[in-house]
Scaffold this motif. Structure first.
Motif, PDB file in Angstrom:
ATOM      1  N   THR A  14       0.845  -1.194   0.000  1.00 53.74           N
ATOM      2  CA  THR A  14       0.000   0.000   0.000  1.00 53.74           C
ATOM      3  C   THR A  14       0.882   1.246   0.000  1.00 53.74           C
ATOM      4  O   THR A  14       1.989   1.237   0.523  1.00 53.74           O
ATOM      5  CB  THR A  14      -0.944   0.029   1.213  1.00 53.74           C
ATOM      6  OG1 THR A  14      -0.194   0.252   2.414  1.00 53.74           O
ATOM      7  CG2 THR A  14      -1.716  -1.279   1.324  1.00 53.74           C
ATOM      8  N   GLY A  15       0.372   2.288  -0.625  1.00 52.20           N
ATOM      9  CA  GLY A  15       1.194   3.477  -0.794  1.00 52.20           C
ATOM     10  C   GLY A  15       2.422   3.181  -1.625  1.00 52.20           C
ATOM     11  O   GLY A  15       3.491   3.744  -1.416  1.00 52.20           O
ATOM     12  N   GLY A  16       2.258   2.292  -2.602  1.00 54.15           N
ATOM     13  CA  GLY A  16       3.399   1.787  -3.364  1.00 54.15           C
ATOM     14  C   GLY A  16       3.820   2.639  -4.550  1.00 54.15           C
ATOM     15  O   GLY A  16       4.754   2.272  -5.264  1.00 54.15           O
ATOM     16  N   ARG A  22       7.327   2.739  -3.256  1.00 56.95           N
ATOM     17  CA  ARG A  22       7.841   2.402  -4.591  1.00 56.95           C
ATOM     18  C   ARG A  22       9.104   1.553  -4.469  1.00 56.95           C
ATOM     19  O   ARG A  22       9.265   0.548  -5.180  1.00 56.95           O
ATOM     20  CB  ARG A  22       8.135   3.671  -5.376  1.00 56.95           C
ATOM     21  CG  ARG A  22       8.813   3.433  -6.722  1.00 56.95           C
ATOM     22  CD  ARG A  22       9.086   4.751  -7.437  1.00 56.95           C
ATOM     23  NE  ARG A  22       9.806   4.522  -8.687  1.00 56.95           N
ATOM     24  CZ  ARG A  22      11.134   4.416  -8.774  1.00 56.95           C
ATOM     25  NH1 ARG A  22      11.883   4.530  -7.661  1.00 56.95           N
ATOM     26  NH2 ARG A  22      11.715   4.195  -9.943  1.00 56.95           N
ATOM     27  N   ALA A  23      10.006   1.944  -3.568  1.00 58.19           N
ATOM     28  CA  ALA A  23      11.243   1.179  -3.383  1.00 58.19           C
ATOM     29  C   ALA A  23      10.948  -0.251  -2.932  1.00 58.19           C
ATOM     30  O   ALA A  23      11.592  -1.196  -3.381  1.00 58.19           O
ATOM     31  CB  ALA A  23      12.140   1.881  -2.368  1.00 58.19           C
ATOM     32  N   HIS A  24       9.956  -0.399  -2.034  1.00 58.56           N
ATOM     33  CA  HIS A  24       9.567  -1.751  -1.599  1.00 58.56           C
ATOM     34  C   HIS A  24       9.069  -2.581  -2.781  1.00 58.56           C
ATOM     35  O   HIS A  24       9.423  -3.762  -2.919  1.00 58.56           O
ATOM     36  CB  HIS A  24       8.458  -1.670  -0.552  1.00 58.56           C
ATOM     37  CG  HIS A  24       8.877  -1.097   0.769  1.00 58.56           C
ATOM     38  ND1 HIS A  24      10.185  -0.982   1.164  1.00 58.56           N
ATOM     39  CD2 HIS A  24       8.121  -0.621   1.805  1.00 58.56           C
ATOM     40  CE1 HIS A  24      10.225  -0.457   2.377  1.00 58.56           C
ATOM     41  NE2 HIS A  24       8.994  -0.229   2.781  1.00 58.56           N
ATOM     42  N   GLN A 227      16.392   2.416   1.605  1.00 64.03           N
ATOM     43  CA  GLN A 227      17.292   1.846   2.606  1.00 64.03           C
ATOM     44  C   GLN A 227      16.657   0.684   3.371  1.00 64.03           C
ATOM     45  O   GLN A 227      17.336  -0.263   3.762  1.00 64.03           O
ATOM     46  CB  GLN A 227      17.736   2.920   3.600  1.00 64.03           C
ATOM     47  CG  GLN A 227      18.689   3.959   3.034  1.00 64.03           C
ATOM     48  CD  GLN A 227      20.065   3.392   2.735  1.00 64.03           C
ATOM     49  OE1 GLN A 227      20.429   3.207   1.574  1.00 64.03           O
ATOM     50  NE2 GLN A 227      20.834   3.101   3.760  1.00 64.03           N
ATOM     51  N   SER A 228      15.359   0.764   3.620  1.00 69.45           N
ATOM     52  CA  SER A 228      14.693  -0.284   4.404  1.00 69.45           C
ATOM     53  C   SER A 228      14.099  -1.403   3.553  1.00 69.45           C
ATOM     54  O   SER A 228      13.617  -2.405   4.092  1.00 69.45           O
ATOM     55  CB  SER A 228      13.577   0.319   5.259  1.00 69.45           C
ATOM     56  OG  SER A 228      12.578   0.912   4.435  1.00 69.45           O
ATOM     57  N   VAL A 232      12.468  -5.416   4.185  1.00 65.23           N
ATOM     58  CA  VAL A 232      11.116  -5.847   3.822  1.00 65.23           C
ATOM     59  C   VAL A 232      11.169  -7.144   3.030  1.00 65.23           C
ATOM     60  O   VAL A 232      10.401  -8.082   3.285  1.00 65.23           O
ATOM     61  CB  VAL A 232      10.390  -4.740   3.035  1.00 65.23           C
ATOM     62  CG1 VAL A 232       9.111  -5.273   2.393  1.00 65.23           C
ATOM     63  CG2 VAL A 232      10.073  -3.566   3.943  1.00 65.23           C
ATOM     64  N   ALA A 233      12.090  -7.215   2.068  1.00 60.91           N
ATOM     65  CA  ALA A 233      12.215  -8.427   1.250  1.00 60.91           C
ATOM     66  C   ALA A 233      12.600  -9.629   2.120  1.00 60.91           C
ATOM     67  O   ALA A 233      12.096 -10.744   1.919  1.00 60.91           O
ATOM     68  CB  ALA A 233      13.241  -8.218   0.145  1.00 60.91           C
ATOM     69  N   TRP A 234      13.480  -9.408   3.086  1.00 63.20           N
ATOM     70  CA  TRP A 234      13.876 -10.519   3.958  1.00 63.20           C
ATOM     71  C   TRP A 234      12.723 -10.941   4.863  1.00 63.20           C
ATOM     72  O   TRP A 234      12.440 -12.133   5.005  1.00 63.20           O
ATOM     73  CB  TRP A 234      15.086 -10.138   4.810  1.00 63.20           C
ATOM     74  CG  TRP A 234      15.466 -11.254   5.737  1.00 63.20           C
ATOM     75  CD1 TRP A 234      16.124 -12.410   5.409  1.00 63.20           C
ATOM     76  CD2 TRP A 234      15.168 -11.346   7.136  1.00 63.20           C
ATOM     77  NE1 TRP A 234      16.255 -13.219   6.514  1.00 63.20           N
ATOM     78  CE2 TRP A 234      15.684 -12.586   7.587  1.00 63.20           C
ATOM     79  CE3 TRP A 234      14.527 -10.504   8.039  1.00 63.20           C
ATOM     80  CZ2 TRP A 234      15.562 -12.998   8.918  1.00 63.20           C
ATOM     81  CZ3 TRP A 234      14.413 -10.916   9.360  1.00 63.20           C
ATOM     82  CH2 TRP A 234      14.917 -12.143   9.786  1.00 63.20           C
TER      83      TRP A 234
END
Length: 303
Positions: A14-16, A22-24, A227-228, A232-234
């Protein structure tokens, strides 16, 4: 396009459409996840901007060889939260990862904050996080009860303002603190269904933090919105199945484990036992906070 860590998995962010979200999206896609980019395209205060950032990010992922879908629903609307889960499952056949990142700011001192300001911020951050989480949990629970191999991941977004408070951000701070409580409760309730819930606290220069990181600070590489995203991916991967109910802060190249309200070992015991007397509370508080005058007899215990 991916490295394979999240191959076969499906994520909602959400809020992507901008900034951290977007980075996530790009990070999750780079590891093989199909991504549903949710963003209604509002400005930083929640008003309509007339833009379509969700479509732009989804197109960027597809053009790079990934799988993505845009969703313009608002997390503030209960039905849109349900539709977001339904559209994801209809399009990709499953749901594995939910990243609740949507947010707005209306920074004002308490004495200047209006009811409309308060409601708008709480609606996006807190109601929005709960709505998407609730509908995702309904899906994960039904899948688990049907015998499916559920490996659900819910990743929420808090902030330093939520963990420590911040002048001028009463609504934002309250919502971000409440998201931590929601994360802990979700972790407790959904563990039986093999679903984890954790929160991240990113330090980043974005539209929402434009009033915080001004001038040259906004271009500091350590404050890049992405940076974060590796965290999130992990957290979204099978490797993180053992971790739930936690808050992790990313500050530049630092990963920090946050520990919330904990008891100090020293406690004050009432003089007469059974109940504290209001007359002794000034001394009791000063003893606990280390400001009592010398010579005061301590009623402190450590058990």
């Amino acid at each position: 396009m991916g490295e394979g860590r999240l191959d076969g998995k499906v994520a909602i962010v959400t809020g992507g459409g901008r900034g951290i979200g977007r980075a996530h999206c790009l990070e999750l896609a780079s590891h093989g996840a199909a991504v549903v980019v949710n963003d209604p395209g509002v400005s930083r205060d929640g008003t309509d901007s007339g833009e379509s950032p969700a479509e732009q990010v989804a197109s960027e992922i597809v053009e790079s060889g990934g799988r993505a879908l845009a969703n313009k629903g608002s997390v503030t609307r209960w039905t849109d939260g349900a539709d977001l889960i339904g559209q994801t499952v209809d399009e990709f056949g499953r749901l594995d990862i939910v990243v609740n990142n949507a947010g707005i700011v209306r920074d004002k001192l308490i004495t200047r904050t209006t009811e409309e300001d308060w409601d708008a911020v709480i609606a996006v951050h807190l109601k929005g996080t709960f709505s998407v989480t609730k509908h995702a949990c309904d899906y994960f629970r039904s899948q688990s009860k049907s015998g499916a191999d559920v490996r659900g991941r819910i990743i929420n977004t808090t902030s330093g303002a939520g963990l420590k408070g911040n002048a001028g951000q009463s609504a934002y701070s309250a919502a971000k603190a409440a998201i931590v409580g929601l994360t802990l409760t979700t972790a407790s309730e959904m563990e039986r269904y093999n679903v984890t819930a954790n929160a991240i606290s990113p330090v980043a220069a974005t539209r929402l933090s434009a009033d915080v990181f001004t001038g040259g600070k906004a271009n500091d590489p350590s404050l890049d919105p992405g940076q974060s995203s590796p965290l999130v991916a992990w957290l979204a991967s099978d490797e993180a199945a053992w971790l739930t109910g936690q808050v992790l802060r990313v500050d530049g190249d630092l990963l920090v484990r946050m520990i919330g309200w904990t008891q100090k070992p020293e406690k004050y015991r009432a003089r007469t036992g059974g109940k504290l007397d209001v007359a002794e509370l000034n001394q009791a508080a000063r003893l606990l906070y280390g400001t009592a005058p010398e010579g005061v007899v301590a009623q402190l215990v450590t058990n």
